[in-house]
Design a protein around this motif. Structure first.
Motif, PDB file in Angstrom:
ATOM      1  N   VAL A 126       0.828  -1.221  -0.105  1.00 42.89           N
ATOM      2  CA  VAL A 126      -0.080  -0.086  -0.056  1.00 42.89           C
ATOM      3  C   VAL A 126       0.828   1.419  -0.078  1.00 42.89           C
ATOM      4  CG1 VAL A 126      -1.781   1.285   1.161  1.00 42.89           C
ATOM      5  CG2 VAL A 126      -1.909  -1.209   0.956  1.00 42.89           C
ATOM      6  N   LEU A 127       1.874   1.396   0.950  1.00 40.87           N
ATOM      7  CA  LEU A 127       2.690   2.550   1.182  1.00 40.87           C
ATOM      8  C   LEU A 127       3.443   2.548   0.036  1.00 40.87           C
ATOM      9  CD1 LEU A 127       4.034   2.211   4.536  1.00 40.87           C
ATOM     10  CD2 LEU A 127       2.295   3.891   3.838  1.00 40.87           C
ATOM     11  N   GLY A 128       3.858   1.607  -0.758  1.00 44.10           N
ATOM     12  CA  GLY A 128       4.864   1.855  -1.938  1.00 44.10           C
ATOM     13  C   GLY A 128       3.932   2.205  -3.115  1.00 44.10           C
ATOM     14  N   ALA A 129       2.677   1.841  -3.417  1.00 44.34           N
ATOM     15  CA  ALA A 129       1.873   2.240  -4.619  1.00 44.34           C
ATOM     16  C   ALA A 129       1.528   3.574  -4.285  1.00 44.34           C
ATOM     17  CB  ALA A 129       0.818   1.329  -4.685  1.00 44.34           C
ATOM     18  N   ALA A 130       1.046   3.950  -3.075  1.00 43.68           N
ATOM     19  CA  ALA A 130       0.712   5.378  -2.899  1.00 43.68           C
ATOM     20  C   ALA A 130       1.867   6.300  -2.882  1.00 43.68           C
ATOM     21  CB  ALA A 130       0.367   5.324  -1.214  1.00 43.68           C
ATOM     22  N   SER A 131       2.948   5.838  -2.512  1.00 45.96           N
ATOM     23  CA  SER A 131       4.238   6.804  -2.587  1.00 45.96           C
ATOM     24  C   SER A 131       4.504   7.033  -4.034  1.00 45.96           C
ATOM     25  CB  SER A 131       5.351   6.347  -1.779  1.00 45.96           C
ATOM     26  OG  SER A 131       5.241   5.946  -0.551  1.00 45.96           O
ATOM     27  N   ALA A 132       4.502   6.114  -4.909  1.00 44.85           N
ATOM     28  CA  ALA A 132       4.806   6.153  -6.245  1.00 44.85           C
ATOM     29  C   ALA A 132       3.814   7.043  -6.830  1.00 44.85           C
ATOM     30  CB  ALA A 132       4.745   4.618  -6.940  1.00 44.85           C
ATOM     31  N   TYR A 133       2.373   6.928  -6.704  1.00 42.31           N
ATOM     32  CA  TYR A 133       1.553   7.783  -7.416  1.00 42.31           C
ATOM     33  C   TYR A 133       1.626   9.145  -6.945  1.00 42.31           C
ATOM     34  CZ  TYR A 133      -0.976   4.193  -9.862  1.00 42.31           C
ATOM     35  OH  TYR A 133      -1.282   3.150 -10.802  1.00 42.31           O
ATOM     36  N   ALA A 134       1.880   9.479  -5.597  1.00 31.74           N
ATOM     37  CA  ALA A 134       2.209  10.854  -5.090  1.00 31.74           C
ATOM     38  C   ALA A 134       3.448  11.383  -5.748  1.00 31.74           C
ATOM     39  CB  ALA A 134       2.336  10.896  -3.620  1.00 31.74           C
ATOM     40  N   SER A 135       4.495  10.640  -5.769  1.00 31.91           N
ATOM     41  CA  SER A 135       5.548  11.230  -6.514  1.00 31.91           C
ATOM     42  C   SER A 135       5.338  11.507  -7.858  1.00 31.91           C
ATOM     43  CB  SER A 135       6.809  10.270  -6.449  1.00 31.91           C
ATOM     44  OG  SER A 135       7.188   9.720  -5.076  1.00 31.91           O
ATOM     45  N   PHE A 136       4.542  10.876  -8.533  1.00 30.89           N
ATOM     46  CA  PHE A 136       4.239  10.977  -9.899  1.00 30.89           C
ATOM     47  C   PHE A 136       3.598  12.284 -10.026  1.00 30.89           C
ATOM     48  CE2 PHE A 136       1.662   9.765 -13.916  1.00 30.89           C
ATOM     49  CZ  PHE A 136       2.865   9.737 -14.551  1.00 30.89           C
ATOM     50  N   THR A 137       3.081  12.825  -9.171  1.00 31.70           N
ATOM     51  CA  THR A 137       2.320  14.065  -9.333  1.00 31.70           C
ATOM     52  C   THR A 137       3.212  15.379  -9.239  1.00 31.70           C
ATOM     53  OG1 THR A 137       1.606  14.537  -7.009  1.00 31.70           O
ATOM     54  CG2 THR A 137       0.336  13.099  -8.299  1.00 31.70           C
ATOM     55  N   VAL A 138       4.293  15.301  -8.964  1.00 36.72           N
ATOM     56  CA  VAL A 138       5.357  16.384  -8.329  1.00 36.72           C
ATOM     57  C   VAL A 138       5.440  17.450  -9.637  1.00 36.72           C
ATOM     58  CG1 VAL A 138       7.672  16.973  -8.012  1.00 36.72           C
ATOM     59  CG2 VAL A 138       6.587  15.229  -6.688  1.00 36.72           C
ATOM     60  N   PRO A 139       5.691  16.988 -11.031  1.00 36.24           N
ATOM     61  CA  PRO A 139       5.908  17.890 -12.129  1.00 36.24           C
ATOM     62  C   PRO A 139       4.859  18.843 -12.294  1.00 36.24           C
ATOM     63  CG  PRO A 139       7.019  15.623 -12.585  1.00 36.24           C
ATOM     64  CD  PRO A 139       6.099  15.357 -11.344  1.00 36.24           C
ATOM     65  N   GLY A 140       3.638  18.026 -12.458  1.00 36.33           N
ATOM     66  CA  GLY A 140       2.281  18.715 -12.822  1.00 36.33           C
ATOM     67  C   GLY A 140       1.752  19.794 -11.701  1.00 36.33           C
ATOM     68  N   THR A 141       2.151  19.246 -10.341  1.00 37.66           N
ATOM     69  CA  THR A 141       1.659  20.096  -9.254  1.00 37.66           C
ATOM     70  C   THR A 141       2.601  21.314  -8.978  1.00 37.66           C
ATOM     71  OG1 THR A 141       1.185  18.265  -7.981  1.00 37.66           O
ATOM     72  CG2 THR A 141       1.322  20.223  -6.558  1.00 37.66           C
ATOM     73  N   VAL A 142       4.028  21.192  -9.529  1.00 34.86           N
ATOM     74  CA  VAL A 142       4.904  22.384  -9.353  1.00 34.86           C
ATOM     75  C   VAL A 142       4.581  23.365 -10.705  1.00 34.86           C
ATOM     76  CG1 VAL A 142       6.998  23.252  -9.750  1.00 34.86           C
ATOM     77  CG2 VAL A 142       6.780  21.103  -8.287  1.00 34.86           C
ATOM     78  N   VAL A 143       4.107  22.727 -11.592  1.00 33.39           N
ATOM     79  CA  VAL A 143       3.770  23.613 -12.838  1.00 33.39           C
ATOM     80  C   VAL A 143       2.369  24.486 -12.631  1.00 33.39           C
ATOM     81  CG1 VAL A 143       2.963  23.563 -15.501  1.00 33.39           C
ATOM     82  CG2 VAL A 143       5.027  22.275 -14.627  1.00 33.39           C
ATOM     83  N   THR A 144       1.344  23.719 -12.358  1.00 35.75           N
ATOM     84  CA  THR A 144       0.222  24.275 -11.834  1.00 35.75           C
ATOM     85  C   THR A 144       0.356  25.503 -10.743  1.00 35.75           C
ATOM     86  OG1 THR A 144      -0.824  22.351 -12.206  1.00 35.75           O
ATOM     87  CG2 THR A 144      -1.704  23.981 -11.134  1.00 35.75           C
ATOM     88  N   GLY A 145       1.277  25.218  -9.727  1.00 32.49           N
ATOM     89  CA  GLY A 145       1.560  26.289  -8.905  1.00 32.49           C
ATOM     90  C   GLY A 145       2.387  27.602  -9.350  1.00 32.49           C
ATOM     91  N   VAL A 146       3.296  27.330 -10.206  1.00 38.98           N
ATOM     92  CA  VAL A 146       3.955  28.392 -10.775  1.00 38.98           C
ATOM     93  C   VAL A 146       3.070  29.217 -11.759  1.00 38.98           C
ATOM     94  CG1 VAL A 146       5.947  29.080 -12.435  1.00 38.98           C
ATOM     95  CG2 VAL A 146       6.314  27.506 -10.422  1.00 38.98           C
TER      96      VAL A 146
END
Length: 273
Positions: A126-146
């Motif tokens: 559970v933690l491995g899958a959750a961490s991978a999916y959360a990490s996968f959001t980093v580029p889009g989240t940063v782009v949206t914030g900027v």
């Protein structure tokens, strides 16, 4: 298939040698950290190949919402809420919606049987899958914030707070998404629950709270991502109140721990059926 390190496999020591059964008893329990790392790497590799188009959709969706709200919002406080909500929405789309679909399909296809044969604890899956999916959001989240800061003229001096919001809000939403996928009796229902959760994050996170009726505000307080949105919105102030930011992040972390624990329980329940 997931490659599990040798030191995770029961009955073997880190050097790969067989352990004495009398010394090891029934074999040592798989350790969480190496198991988690193995699942995380496998899930991240899988997500990188299969989810890039969907990440583009999530980012494009949030950027489109920001553009649309630019013609409606003209108050600085409301702009902070809109930008923070749209930024966290990328996390909700991937960590909640897609993870609910993933575990729903995994359960329906019998993929949980494969994980059950691996010498890894349920929490690592559970933690491995959750961490991978959360990490996968980093580029889009940063782009949206900027993009949101530039569009609404907000300061970016404290935008680094988003790097704390991503894992904490991601943990809360990933746990919720995994639990929905594992508890749903059919994959179609898991998809529906994921879509409803993402819609709630959209409506309750992006729209300014002071424009909502009181019952809707109470529902907003129950949404795990709300506290990540609040922490990020506070960071846009010229002089943020860091005590309130830390408090929002702490609540988000507590909710994340609870939701991941619930997802682990749901995984155990689904795996034995």
């Amino acid at each position: 298939m997931i490659a599990v390190p040798a030191d995770v496999v029961p009955g073997r020591n880190p050097a790969g040698q067989e352990q004495d059964p009398g010394e090891a008893g029934l074999g040592p329990r798989a350790r969480l950290r190496p198991s988690l790392a193995a699942v995380y790497r496998a899930q991240l590799s899988r997500a990188r190949v299969a989810r890039v188009p969907l990440l583009f959709v999530a980012t494009f969706q949030s950027v489109g919402i920001l553009v649309m709200m630019r013609g409606v919002v003209d108050h600085t406080g409301e702009a902070e809420s809109v930008v923070a909500g749209a930024t966290v929405l990328v996390v909700a789309f991937v960590a909640l919606n897609l993870l609910a679909q993933y575990f729903g399909q995994l359960r329906a296809s019998g993929g949980l049987d494969h994980y059950a044969t691996l010498p890894v604890p349920p929490a690592a899956v559970v933690l491995g899958a959750a961490s991978a999916y959360a990490s996968f959001t980093v580029p889009g989240t940063v782009v949206t914030g900027v993009f949101g800061c530039l569009l609404f003229g907000l300061p970016m001096a404290h935008l680094w707070v988003v790097l704390a919001v991503i894992p904490l809000a991601g943990a809360a939403l990933s746990g919720l998404g995994a639990a929905c996928g594992l508890l749903a009796p059919r994959p179609e229902l898991a998809t529906l629950l994921g879509q409803l959760g993402m819609s709630a994050a959209l409506l309750l996170g992006v729209l300014p709270a002071d424009r909502m009726p009181e019952p809707v505000r109470l529902a907003r307080d129950l949404l795990p991502s709300t506290y990540g949105v609040e922490a990020l919105a506070r960071s846009f102030a010229a002089r943020p109140d860091w005590a309130f930011v830390a408090g929002d992040l702490a609540v988000c972390a507590a909710v994340g721990a609870a939701s991941l624990a619930a997802a682990t329980w749901a995984y155990r329940r689904a795996a034995v059926r």
